[in-house]
Enzyme design. Structure first.
Site, PDB file in Angstrom:
ATOM      1  N   ALA A  67       0.861  -1.181   0.000  1.00 15.27           N
ATOM      2  CA  ALA A  67       0.000   0.000   0.000  1.00 15.27           C
ATOM      3  C   ALA A  67       0.899   1.234   0.000  1.00 15.27           C
ATOM      4  CB  ALA A  67      -0.903  -0.021   1.225  1.00 15.27           C
ATOM      5  N   GLY A 112       0.438  -5.067   0.814  1.00 10.17           N
ATOM      6  CA  GLY A 112      -0.787  -5.066   0.004  1.00 10.17           C
ATOM      7  C   GLY A 112      -0.589  -5.736  -1.347  1.00 10.17           C
ATOM      8  N   GLU A 115      -0.972  -9.351  -0.716  1.00  6.26           N
ATOM      9  CA  GLU A 115      -2.400  -9.588  -0.466  1.00  6.26           C
ATOM     10  C   GLU A 115      -3.195  -9.549  -1.775  1.00  6.26           C
ATOM     11  OE1 GLU A 115      -2.160  -6.449   2.438  1.00  6.26           O
ATOM     12  OE2 GLU A 115      -2.808  -7.797   4.031  1.00  6.26           O
ATOM     13  N   GLU A 135       4.548  -5.180   7.087  1.00  3.15           N
ATOM     14  CA  GLU A 135       3.815  -4.102   7.769  1.00  3.15           C
ATOM     15  C   GLU A 135       4.352  -3.814   9.167  1.00  3.15           C
ATOM     16  OE1 GLU A 135       2.453  -6.518   6.005  1.00  3.15           O
ATOM     17  OE2 GLU A 135       0.867  -5.712   4.723  1.00  3.15           O
TER      18      GLU A 135
HETATM   19  N1  DAK Z   1       4.600   3.122  -0.880  1.00  2.00           N
HETATM   20  C1  DAK Z   1       5.014   4.283  -1.453  1.00  2.00           C
HETATM   21  N2  DAK Z   1       6.142   4.377  -2.174  1.00  2.00           N
HETATM   22  C2  DAK Z   1       6.895   3.276  -2.320  1.00  2.00           C
HETATM   23  C3  DAK Z   1       6.542   2.053  -1.749  1.00  2.00           C
HETATM   24  C4  DAK Z   1       5.319   1.982  -0.996  1.00  2.00           C
HETATM   25  N3  DAK Z   1       4.864   0.845  -0.459  1.00  2.00           N
HETATM   26  N4  DAK Z   1       7.494   1.130  -2.055  1.00  2.00           N
HETATM   27  C5  DAK Z   1       8.415   1.777  -2.820  1.00  2.00           C
HETATM   28  N5  DAK Z   1       8.067   3.083  -2.973  1.00  2.00           N
HETATM   29  C6  DAK Z   1       8.773   4.120  -3.713  1.00  2.00           C
HETATM   30  C7  DAK Z   1       9.987   4.613  -2.945  1.00  2.00           C
HETATM   31  O1  DAK Z   1       9.626   5.617  -2.020  1.00  2.00           O
HETATM   32  C8  DAK Z   1      10.839   5.169  -4.090  1.00  2.00           C
HETATM   33  O2  DAK Z   1      10.329   6.418  -4.467  1.00  2.00           O
HETATM   34  P1  DAK Z   1      11.354   7.681  -4.681  1.00  2.00           P
HETATM   35  O3  DAK Z   1      12.132   7.777  -3.423  1.00  2.00           O
HETATM   36  O4  DAK Z   1      12.197   7.276  -5.862  1.00  2.00           O
HETATM   37  O5  DAK Z   1      10.427   8.843  -4.949  1.00  2.00           O
HETATM   38  C9  DAK Z   1      10.569   4.181  -5.229  1.00  2.00           C
HETATM   39  O6  DAK Z   1       9.311   3.552  -4.903  1.00  2.00           O
HETATM   40  C10 DAK Z   1      11.642   3.100  -5.342  1.00  2.00           C
HETATM   41  O7  DAK Z   1      11.821   2.541  -4.058  1.00  2.00           O
HETATM   42  P2  DAK Z   1      13.284   2.378  -3.401  1.00  2.00           P
HETATM   43  O8  DAK Z   1      14.175   3.493  -3.798  1.00  2.00           O
HETATM   44  O9  DAK Z   1      13.066   2.146  -1.934  1.00  2.00           O
HETATM   45  O10 DAK Z   1      13.782   1.057  -4.135  1.00  2.00           O
HETATM   46  P3  DAK Z   1      14.741  -0.099  -3.610  1.00  2.00           P
HETATM   47  O11 DAK Z   1      14.970  -0.979  -4.796  1.00  2.00           O
HETATM   48  O12 DAK Z   1      15.897   0.463  -2.884  1.00  2.00           O
HETATM   49  O13 DAK Z   1      13.863  -0.912  -2.530  1.00  2.00           O
HETATM   50  C11 DAK Z   1      11.822  -1.977  -1.694  1.00  2.00           C
HETATM   51  C12 DAK Z   1      12.709  -1.584  -2.935  1.00  2.00           C
HETATM   52  C13 DAK Z   1      10.522  -2.569  -2.240  1.00  2.00           C
HETATM   53  C14 DAK Z   1      12.570  -3.014  -0.855  1.00  2.00           C
HETATM   54  C15 DAK Z   1      11.589  -0.707  -0.841  1.00  2.00           C
HETATM   55  O14 DAK Z   1      11.062   0.307  -1.708  1.00  2.00           O
HETATM   56  C16 DAK Z   1      10.591  -0.937   0.248  1.00  2.00           C
HETATM   57  O15 DAK Z   1      10.938  -1.465   1.299  1.00  2.00           O
HETATM   58  N6  DAK Z   1       9.318  -0.486   0.040  1.00  2.00           N
HETATM   59  C17 DAK Z   1       8.317  -0.543   1.042  1.00  2.00           C
HETATM   60  C18 DAK Z   1       7.855  -1.951   1.168  1.00  2.00           C
HETATM   61  C19 DAK Z   1       6.791  -2.066   2.223  1.00  2.00           C
HETATM   62  O16 DAK Z   1       7.018  -1.812   3.412  1.00  2.00           O
HETATM   63  N7  DAK Z   1       5.604  -2.464   1.784  1.00  2.00           N
HETATM   64  C20 DAK Z   1       4.542  -2.658   2.650  1.00  2.00           C
HETATM   65  C21 DAK Z   1       3.770  -1.407   2.685  1.00  2.00           C
HETATM   66  S1  DAK Z   1       2.581  -1.523   3.960  1.00  2.00           S
HETATM   67  C22 DAK Z   1      -4.211  -1.092   5.599  1.00  2.00           C
HETATM   68  C23 DAK Z   1      -4.380  -1.578   4.372  1.00  2.00           C
HETATM   69  C24 DAK Z   1      -3.331  -2.157   3.727  1.00  2.00           C
HETATM   70  C25 DAK Z   1      -2.133  -2.230   4.319  1.00  2.00           C
HETATM   71  C26 DAK Z   1      -1.967  -1.742   5.581  1.00  2.00           C
HETATM   72  C27 DAK Z   1      -3.004  -1.193   6.224  1.00  2.00           C
HETATM   73  N8  DAK Z   1      -5.242  -0.439   6.238  1.00  2.00           N
HETATM   74  C28 DAK Z   1      -5.769   0.625   5.465  1.00  2.00           C
HETATM   75  C29 DAK Z   1      -5.262  -0.352   7.631  1.00  2.00           C
HETATM   76  C30 DAK Z   1      -1.019  -2.688   3.616  1.00  2.00           C
HETATM   77  C31 DAK Z   1       0.149  -2.129   3.984  1.00  2.00           C
HETATM   78  C32 DAK Z   1       1.291  -2.255   3.217  1.00  2.00           C
HETATM   79  O17 DAK Z   1       1.280  -2.771   2.144  1.00  2.00           O
END
Ligand code: DAK
Length: 261
Positions: A67, A112, A115, A135
């Site tokens: 997300a 997400g 999911e 998360e």
């Molecule tokens: N959201 C927003 N931007 C994201 C992103 C994300 N999930 N993942 C990557 N990006 C963006 C980065 O900010 C970066 O943007 P710029 O800095 O260039 O503007 C670009 O994509 C490239 O990312 P990186 O520079 O970080 O690239 P790397 O190859 O170094 O790393 C990575 C890739 C996938 C390992 C890293 O980007 C990362 O850790 N991303 C976050 C992964 C993550 O934590 N995903 C889970 C998100 S939480 C809910 C409903 C749903 C959910 C939760 C609650 N309710 C409403 C309550 C679900 C939650 C999630 O999914």
């Protein structure tokens, strides 16, 4: 219909491809993208010619990296709950689309994104794909079904490990754990997805729909009721022209031509 954050296209007759199209943020799901997925899914359902839906992410880095953290950062509890409820509704509606839906995972498949992939009927992945529910690193719980679909696919202990450590697993490990059906070289992935889709297009649409519905409903029932449901679906399939055609084609040693009725 035009979409801001996804692309929906018919690749070949009956084969649709939904691409999450925000590669600059690794296809992160914001609210507008979730709404686009819902509208695209509804468009596919209304199309009587649609036989298979493939779901993938734009670019070579990510399927969906979760997300959208930027959008979620300042959400209130109520906004978070509403986003979660909407995501759950949309993913469930994708899961219950009456045609096969295959997740074609071409890179990071996190939170997400994982999911979303699990809401598809099965997952194929490229060698560079990584799966996880990170998360906990952000101080939140999975919100689009991760705590429920993941244990159904890989079991409780492995789900506990992934959700509590935030560890990412490779495509090969995800395959070993039963999350992914097949792993391909990145350059081959879409071709393999298409080969599978072309095979499915030749099958009887009513049989596919009944089979999918029976599996989805039956997995949450006790075995007696689930088997009773199966026998009703089996009986119903005998009321179709497709059943007569499929069996006649076998007996006549020719390929069946199904019409979905
Ligand atoms: N959201 C927003 N931007 C994201 C992103 C994300 N999930 N993942 C990557 N990006 C963006 C980065 O900010 C970066 O943007 P710029 O800095 O260039 O503007 C670009 O994509 C490239 O990312 P990186 O520079 O970080 O690239 P790397 O190859 O170094 O790393 C990575 C890739 C996938 C390992 C890293 O980007 C990362 O850790 N991303 C976050 C992964 C993550 O934590 N995903 C889970 C998100 S939480 C809910 C409903 C749903 C959910 C939760 C609650 N309710 C409403 C309550 C679900 C939650 C999630 O999914």
């Amino acid at each position: 219909m035009n979409f801001a954050n996804i692309i929906l296209e018919e690749l070949e007759p009956g084969i649709f491809l939904l691409t999450i199209n925000r590669p600059e943020v690794y296809n992160a799901l914001n609210q507008a993208t979730v709404a686009d997925i819902k509208n695209a899914r509804d468009q596919v359902e209304k199309n009587p010619d649609a036989r298979v839906l493939l779901v993938t992410g734009a670019g070579s880095k990510a399927f969906v990296a979760g997300a959208d953290i930027k959008e979620m950062h300042n959400m209130s509890g109520i906004q978070g709950r509403d986003f979660s409820l909407e995501g759950l509704r949309v993913f469930r509606s994708l899961e219950t689309l009456p045609i096969p839906v295959i997740a074609v995972v071409n890179g990071y498949c996190l939170g997400g994104g994982c999911e979303l992939a699990m809401s598809c009927d099965w997952i194929i992945a490229s060698e560079n794909a990584y799966f996880g529910q990170p998360e906990v690193n952000l101080g939140i719980t999975p919100g689009f079904g991760g705590t429920q679909r993941l244990p159904r696919l890989i079991g409780r202990g492995r789900t506990m490990e992934l959700t509590m450590t935030g560890r990412q697993i490779s495509a090969e490990e995800a395959k070993e754990w039963g999350l992914v059906n097949h792993v391909y070289a990145q350059g081959e992935l879409m071709q393999k997805a298409l080969e599978t889709a072309r095979n499915i297009v030749k099958k009887g649409p009513v049989a596919l729909e009944l089979t999918k519905d029976t599996i989805l409903r039956g997995q949450d029932m006790d075995l007696d009721n689930a088997c009773a449901l199966e026998s009703k679906a089996f009986g119903l399939s005998f009321s179709t022209d497709d059943q007569k055609e499929g069996m006649a084609a076998f007996l006549e040693k020719r390929a069946a031509v199904f019409h979905g009725k």
